[in-house]
Structure formats: structure tokens, C-alpha cells
Design an enzyme around this catalytic site. Structure first.
Site, PDB file in Angstrom:
ATOM      1  N   GLU A   1       0.852  -1.188   0.000  1.00 55.77           N
ATOM      2  CA  GLU A   1       0.000   0.000   0.000  1.00 55.77           C
ATOM      3  C   GLU A   1       0.889   1.239   0.000  1.00 55.77           C
ATOM      4  O   GLU A   1       1.827   1.331   0.796  1.00 55.77           O
ATOM      5  CB  GLU A   1      -0.898   0.051   1.243  1.00 55.77           C
TER       6      GLU A   1
ATOM      7  N   ASP B   1      -6.385   9.300   9.834  1.00 54.40           N
ATOM      8  CA  ASP B   1      -5.005   8.978  10.175  1.00 54.40           C
ATOM      9  C   ASP B   1      -4.598   9.514  11.531  1.00 54.40           C
ATOM     10  O   ASP B   1      -4.946  10.639  11.908  1.00 54.40           O
ATOM     11  CB  ASP B   1      -4.056   9.534   9.106  1.00 54.40           C
TER      12      ASP B   1
ATOM     13  N   TYR C   1     -11.144  -4.422   3.400  1.00 54.47           N
ATOM     14  CA  TYR C   1     -10.179  -3.995   4.418  1.00 54.47           C
ATOM     15  C   TYR C   1     -10.944  -3.764   5.715  1.00 54.47           C
ATOM     16  O   TYR C   1     -11.692  -2.806   5.837  1.00 54.47           O
ATOM     17  CB  TYR C   1      -9.504  -2.704   3.944  1.00 54.47           C
TER      18      TYR C   1
END
Length: 269
Positions: free
Chosen positions: A50, A61, A176
Site C-alpha cells: 500500500e 489517520d 479492508y
């Protein structure tokens, strides 16, 4: 375009093991170091890779990835620059799938159609757009399908049985699973709860299921690899790279760490 993602998972299924997916931020700390890291990761044990596309407002994040994104932007990271890194990687690595992970704004500004065509031509296999829900994917879906790019969907612990079918229907490549509620690198995944969560997700999809957002150590990789199809390690690797002095040191440290992580997916019985 060859389906490198499916081919990778099919090969690993025959080996009866999960995939290791390291995450690095493109252009962190610079383009040359990223290119060297990409070149070294397959030999270290990466099955898929990734690459983060830095964005100034990375809502999912944690501090480590946020800081990496800021360094990357300061180093001159652009969408076209990230694609050029992938193009360079493909000159030596034909089979390792590359996933781009980021936010929709840079893609939208670049042009969804231009991005998809350029990504496919560069050798990208799939994309994760953290802030693009299925309800708004028409902004890019047609171009993704035309280019053969996979749209990898994030599924969270808070995704309920009403939401999961929609996420699964719009996903391709793999799903994911975010192992924690919160931002990247904030806390560690709970192995005990993870198995039942993954089993629940599998009720809604036949795609491989990757686990990330809380996997930091080789032991955690080994535990997660027993019941998922892939394990993603990002913040711990990015943090390690940030502490190195120079390209060679970064590549050597990252290679050692990824090799340790790879032992977990290989020896997970």
C-alpha cells in the site's frame, strides 16, 4: 489489465497462509527513498504493497501517518509523482499488487477519469478512498471499472448488518477490515475479538478480508493471520522509517522489520 490482486490471493491460499501488506507514505521523506523502499519490500516479504497518497486533511489517520503526510507534501508529493513511483516499481516487479490509499479530494482535483487511466497505465491495481462512501462512488466508479482498478472498501467495527451488504456489494479486490474504532496507530487490535468480527464480515462477502489499523508487531501479525486473508501494517513501519538517517538506513531498517512481520504470516499455524 491482469488481475494481480486475485492472482496473489489465489497463490497464497494454496500455500495456506495470509498476505502481508506493508503501508508506506509516498514521498516520505522523499521520492528517492520511497522508490528504494518499494524496490526492497517484495524481497523482505511483502505480498502486496500500500502506498499512501498524502493529503492535507487526513481524517482517518493518527499522528504518525499525519506527520508522514506533512513530510511528503513538503517534499513535493503530487498525484502524478506517486504514479511515477509506481511506474518505476513496475519495471522490476511485474506481479506484486500495488494499492493506493488516500482521500478523494486529490483524485477529484486531478480528474477522476485522468487518475484512473493514469493509475492503470502506471501499474496500480486497486485504490482505497477513505472518505468516499458507496452512495457517492458514482463520481469515480465508471472510470475505475473501465480501467480495471479495484475499489477496496473499508469496513469498521461499527458497520452494522444494514450497512455491510452495501459495502460488500461495492467492494472489489479485497475488503479492508478496520480492527479498531478510531484512527490509525491509536491502539492495538484485540485478537480475541477480531476472529468473531472477521467471521461476521465473511457472512457478507466472498472477497479476501484484510485486517489493519491496529497491527504493530510480528506477534500481532501472527495472531491475526490465523483467521484473515491479509494483514496490513502501516503506522509502526512509517514510524520506524521516520527515525532513520538517510535512504540506506531507511531501506535496511524497513527490510528487517518487514522480514520479521513476514515470519508471522508464514508461520501462523
Amino acid at each position: 489489465m491482469a488481475d494481480r490482486i486475485s492472482s496473489c490471493f489465489e497463490a497464497l491460499k494454496k500455500q495456506r497462509r495470509a498476505a502481508l501488506i506493508p503501508f508506506i507514505m509516498g514521498y516520505d521523506p522523499d521520492a528517492a527513498t520511497t522508490a528504494a523502499l518499494l524496490d526492497a519490500l517484495p524481497a523482505a516479504g511483502a505480498d502486496l504493497i500500500e502506498i499512501g497518497m498524502p493529503f492535507s486533511d487526513p481524517m482517518a489517520d493518527g499522528p504518525v501517518i499525519q506527520a508522514a503526510g506533512k513530510r511528503a507534501l513538503a517534499a513535493g508529493a503530487t498525484v502524478s509523482g506517486i504514479l511515477e513511483l509506481v511506474r518505476g516499481f513496475r519495471k522490476k516487479h511485474a506481479a506484486v499488487p500495488i494499492i493506493l490509499m488516500g482521500y478523494f479530494n486529490p483524485v477529484y482535483r486531478y480528474g477522476s477519469e485522468t487518475f484512473c487511466k493514469g493509475a492503470a497505465q502506471a501499474g496500480v491495481d486497486g485504490i482505497i478512498l477513505v472518505d468516499l462512501p458507496p452512495e457517492e462512488e458514482q463520481e469515480i466508479r465508471l472510470y475505475l471499472d473501465a480501467s480495471g482498478l479495484k475499489l477496496i472498501r473499508l469496513v469498521a467495527p461499527t458497520s452494522d448488518d444494514n450497512r455491510l451488504p452495501l459495502l460488500a456489494k461495492s467492494a472489489s479486490g479485497f475488503v479492508y477490515y478496520i480492527s479498531i474504532t478510531g484512527i490509525t496507530g491509536a491502539k492495538a487490535a484485540n485478537a480475541g475479538a477480531l476472529k468473531s468480527q472477521i467471521d461476521h464480515v465473511r457472512r457478507f462477502t466472498t472477497l479476501p478480508v484484510a485486517v489493519g489499523f491496529g497491527i504493530k508487531t510480528a506477534q500481532q501479525v501472527k495472531e491475526a493471520a490465523q483467521f484473515c486473508d491479509a494483514v496490513v501494517v502501516g503506522s509502526a513501519l512509517v514510524d520506524l522509517i521516520s527515525k532513520q538517517k538517510g535512504k540506506t538506513a531507511a531501506v535496511n531498517a524497513a527490510s528487517r522489520f518487514v522480514s520479521e512481520l513476514a515470519e508471522g504470516v508464514i508461520n501462523n499455524n
